[in-house]
Scaffold this motif. Structure first.
Motif, PDB file in Angstrom:
ATOM      1  N   MET A 114     -12.095  13.575   7.775  1.00  0.00           N
ATOM      2  CA  MET A 114     -11.559  12.807   6.662  1.00  0.00           C
ATOM      3  C   MET A 114     -10.912  11.527   7.174  1.00  0.00           C
ATOM      4  SD  MET A 114      -9.717  15.450   4.120  1.00  0.00           S
ATOM      5  CE  MET A 114     -10.687  16.404   3.003  1.00  0.00           C
ATOM      6  N   THR A 115     -10.917  10.517   6.339  1.00  0.00           N
ATOM      7  CA  THR A 115     -10.339   9.229   6.683  1.00  0.00           C
ATOM      8  C   THR A 115      -8.847   9.211   6.355  1.00  0.00           C
ATOM      9  OG1 THR A 115     -12.423   8.166   6.118  1.00  0.00           O
ATOM     10  CG2 THR A 115     -10.485   6.751   6.259  1.00  0.00           C
ATOM     11  N   GLU A 116      -8.040   8.796   7.307  1.00  0.00           N
ATOM     12  CA  GLU A 116      -6.601   8.657   7.073  1.00  0.00           C
ATOM     13  C   GLU A 116      -6.318   7.263   6.514  1.00  0.00           C
ATOM     14  OE1 GLU A 116      -2.624   8.070   9.676  1.00  0.00           O
ATOM     15  OE2 GLU A 116      -3.829   9.829  10.208  1.00  0.00           O
ATOM     16  N   VAL A 117      -5.451   7.212   5.504  1.00  0.00           N
ATOM     17  CA  VAL A 117      -5.022   5.933   4.939  1.00  0.00           C
ATOM     18  C   VAL A 117      -3.502   5.967   4.849  1.00  0.00           C
ATOM     19  CG1 VAL A 117      -5.133   4.366   2.968  1.00  0.00           C
ATOM     20  CG2 VAL A 117      -7.168   5.645   3.630  1.00  0.00           C
ATOM     21  N   SER A 118      -2.863   5.386   5.855  1.00  0.00           N
ATOM     22  CA  SER A 118      -1.402   5.394   5.902  1.00  0.00           C
ATOM     23  C   SER A 118      -0.805   3.990   5.981  1.00  0.00           C
ATOM     24  CB  SER A 118      -0.916   6.248   7.077  1.00  0.00           C
ATOM     25  OG  SER A 118      -1.451   5.764   8.287  1.00  0.00           O
ATOM     26  N   SER A 119      -1.621   2.966   5.733  1.00  0.00           N
ATOM     27  CA  SER A 119      -1.115   1.587   5.728  1.00  0.00           C
ATOM     28  C   SER A 119      -1.884   0.780   4.686  1.00  0.00           C
ATOM     29  CB  SER A 119      -1.279   0.935   7.106  1.00  0.00           C
ATOM     30  OG  SER A 119      -2.651   0.659   7.363  1.00  0.00           O
ATOM     31  N   SER A 120      -1.318  -0.352   4.327  1.00  0.00           N
ATOM     32  CA  SER A 120      -1.984  -1.221   3.349  1.00  0.00           C
ATOM     33  C   SER A 120      -3.307  -1.764   3.898  1.00  0.00           C
ATOM     34  CB  SER A 120      -1.065  -2.375   2.939  1.00  0.00           C
ATOM     35  OG  SER A 120      -0.666  -3.132   4.064  1.00  0.00           O
ATOM     36  N   LEU A 121      -3.342  -2.074   5.181  1.00  0.00           N
ATOM     37  CA  LEU A 121      -4.582  -2.567   5.787  1.00  0.00           C
ATOM     38  C   LEU A 121      -5.673  -1.490   5.742  1.00  0.00           C
ATOM     39  CD1 LEU A 121      -6.234  -4.708   7.256  1.00  0.00           C
ATOM     40  CD2 LEU A 121      -5.235  -3.890   9.405  1.00  0.00           C
ATOM     41  N   GLN A 122      -5.319  -0.244   6.039  1.00  0.00           N
ATOM     42  CA  GLN A 122      -6.299   0.839   5.966  1.00  0.00           C
ATOM     43  C   GLN A 122      -6.798   1.030   4.531  1.00  0.00           C
ATOM     44  OE1 GLN A 122      -3.865   3.892   7.808  1.00  0.00           O
ATOM     45  NE2 GLN A 122      -5.124   3.838   9.666  1.00  0.00           N
ATOM     46  N   GLN A 171      -1.631  15.094   4.672  1.00  0.00           N
ATOM     47  CA  GLN A 171      -1.795  14.431   5.973  1.00  0.00           C
ATOM     48  C   GLN A 171      -2.257  12.978   5.812  1.00  0.00           C
ATOM     49  OE1 GLN A 171      -3.056  17.829   5.667  1.00  0.00           O
ATOM     50  NE2 GLN A 171      -1.028  18.278   6.463  1.00  0.00           N
ATOM     51  N   MET A 172      -2.169  12.447   4.594  1.00  0.00           N
ATOM     52  CA  MET A 172      -2.552  11.068   4.278  1.00  0.00           C
ATOM     53  C   MET A 172      -4.047  10.835   4.454  1.00  0.00           C
ATOM     54  SD  MET A 172       0.328   9.772   3.344  1.00  0.00           S
ATOM     55  CE  MET A 172       0.236   8.006   3.379  1.00  0.00           C
ATOM     56  N   GLU A 173      -4.847  11.893   4.283  1.00  0.00           N
ATOM     57  CA  GLU A 173      -6.297  11.784   4.365  1.00  0.00           C
ATOM     58  C   GLU A 173      -6.866  11.663   2.954  1.00  0.00           C
ATOM     59  OE1 GLU A 173      -6.967  14.615   8.276  1.00  0.00           O
ATOM     60  OE2 GLU A 173      -6.835  15.545   6.285  1.00  0.00           O
ATOM     61  N   VAL A 174      -7.926  10.878   2.828  1.00  0.00           N
ATOM     62  CA  VAL A 174      -8.550  10.640   1.529  1.00  0.00           C
ATOM     63  C   VAL A 174      -9.228  11.919   1.047  1.00  0.00           C
ATOM     64  CG1 VAL A 174     -10.308   9.321   0.291  1.00  0.00           C
ATOM     65  CG2 VAL A 174      -8.924   8.197   2.059  1.00  0.00           C
ATOM     66  N   ILE A 175      -8.846  12.353  -0.159  1.00  0.00           N
ATOM     67  CA  ILE A 175      -9.541  13.478  -0.777  1.00  0.00           C
ATOM     68  C   ILE A 175     -10.396  13.023  -1.960  1.00  0.00           C
ATOM     69  CG2 ILE A 175      -8.067  15.340   0.013  1.00  0.00           C
ATOM     70  CD1 ILE A 175      -6.525  15.204  -2.589  1.00  0.00           C
ATOM     71  N   LEU A 210      -6.038  16.927 -10.993  1.00  0.00           N
ATOM     72  CA  LEU A 210      -7.251  17.728 -10.833  1.00  0.00           C
ATOM     73  C   LEU A 210      -7.728  17.812  -9.381  1.00  0.00           C
ATOM     74  CD1 LEU A 210      -9.294  16.764 -14.022  1.00  0.00           C
ATOM     75  CD2 LEU A 210      -8.224  18.973 -13.492  1.00  0.00           C
ATOM     76  N   CYS A 211      -7.466  16.783  -8.585  1.00  0.00           N
ATOM     77  CA  CYS A 211      -7.887  16.850  -7.175  1.00  0.00           C
ATOM     78  C   CYS A 211      -6.750  17.293  -6.258  1.00  0.00           C
ATOM     79  CB  CYS A 211      -8.515  15.527  -6.720  1.00  0.00           C
ATOM     80  SG  CYS A 211      -7.374  14.188  -6.479  1.00  0.00           S
ATOM     81  N   ASN A 212      -5.619  17.700  -6.864  1.00  0.00           N
ATOM     82  CA  ASN A 212      -4.483  18.243  -6.124  1.00  0.00           C
ATOM     83  C   ASN A 212      -3.940  17.244  -5.096  1.00  0.00           C
ATOM     84  OD1 ASN A 212      -2.625  20.316  -5.832  1.00  0.00           O
ATOM     85  ND2 ASN A 212      -3.725  21.217  -4.101  1.00  0.00           N
ATOM     86  N   ALA A 213      -3.810  15.995  -5.491  1.00  0.00           N
ATOM     87  CA  ALA A 213      -3.317  14.946  -4.592  1.00  0.00           C
ATOM     88  C   ALA A 213      -1.844  15.147  -4.254  1.00  0.00           C
ATOM     89  CB  ALA A 213      -3.514  13.572  -5.230  1.00  0.00           C
ATOM     90  N   SER A 214      -1.494  14.865  -3.002  1.00  0.00           N
ATOM     91  CA  SER A 214      -0.092  14.897  -2.574  1.00  0.00           C
ATOM     92  C   SER A 214       0.573  13.539  -2.762  1.00  0.00           C
ATOM     93  CB  SER A 214      -0.001  15.292  -1.099  1.00  0.00           C
ATOM     94  OG  SER A 214      -0.428  16.622  -0.923  1.00  0.00           O
ATOM     95  N   SER A 215      -0.215  12.476  -2.707  1.00  0.00           N
ATOM     96  CA  SER A 215       0.254  11.111  -2.950  1.00  0.00           C
ATOM     97  C   SER A 215      -0.985  10.265  -3.243  1.00  0.00           C
ATOM     98  CB  SER A 215       1.025  10.553  -1.752  1.00  0.00           C
ATOM     99  OG  SER A 215       0.197  10.420  -0.627  1.00  0.00           O
ATOM    100  N   PHE A 216      -0.767   8.991  -3.574  1.00  0.00           N
ATOM    101  CA  PHE A 216      -1.918   8.147  -3.876  1.00  0.00           C
ATOM    102  C   PHE A 216      -1.607   6.681  -3.672  1.00  0.00           C
ATOM    103  CE2 PHE A 216       0.451   8.172  -7.778  1.00  0.00           C
ATOM    104  CZ  PHE A 216       0.120   7.052  -8.507  1.00  0.00           C
ATOM    105  N   ILE A 217      -2.683   5.922  -3.607  1.00  0.00           N
ATOM    106  CA  ILE A 217      -2.630   4.464  -3.541  1.00  0.00           C
ATOM    107  C   ILE A 217      -3.449   3.941  -4.706  1.00  0.00           C
ATOM    108  CG2 ILE A 217      -3.309   2.416  -2.208  1.00  0.00           C
ATOM    109  CD1 ILE A 217      -2.939   4.214   0.320  1.00  0.00           C
TER     110      ILE A 217
END
Length: 136
Positions: A1-9, A33-37, A63-70
């Protein structure tokens, strides 16, 4: 999975999807874990406007059980600075995200070559401080 933990990512994750002709609102749903679901275009508008409803944003996240989002949207005008409507919408979504306990990590405004991060510019810290007094 792809991690997205910054604005650039986040920008790099969505860069290929940027529509140069119409505004679109995208969500990047993240696990703990800040991975894209899930990465989803939620709304599509016109060259300078996009109607958005919070209900649809949070339905997808729950519905996708997100822990956080952008949240991200594009400006076909090639101007990355947020409009007053962008700020009002983002603050509303930020407040709702606090209530749902699904944190909004950032709202990115994109063009084909650059981006603007509201989190990097300090908006979320300011809004968090002003809303803390309303949380029980």
């Amino acid at each position: 999975m792809t991690e997205v933990s910054s604005s650039l990512q986040a920008f790099e994750c969505l860069r290929a999807q940027i529509n140069p002709y119409a505004e679109e609102l995208w969500l990047i749903a993240l696990n703990s874990q800040m991975e894209v679901i899930k990465k989803d275009m939620v709304f599509r508008g016109t060259a300078d406007h996009c109607l958005i409803h919070p209900r649809d944003i949070f339905r997808i996240l729950i519905l996708c059980n997100a822990s956080s989002f952008i949240m991200a949207h594009n400006h076909p005008s090639d101007q990355v600075l947020p409009s007053e409507q962008d700020l009002v919408l983002t603050r509303k979504i930020h407040q709702l995200a606090t209530l749902f306990q699904i944190p909004l990590n950032d709202h990115i405004i994109m063009t084909t070559s650059q981006y603007y991060s509201m989190a990097d510019q300090g908006y979320f810290k300011k809004w968090k401080k002003s809303s803390d007094k309303y949380l029980y």
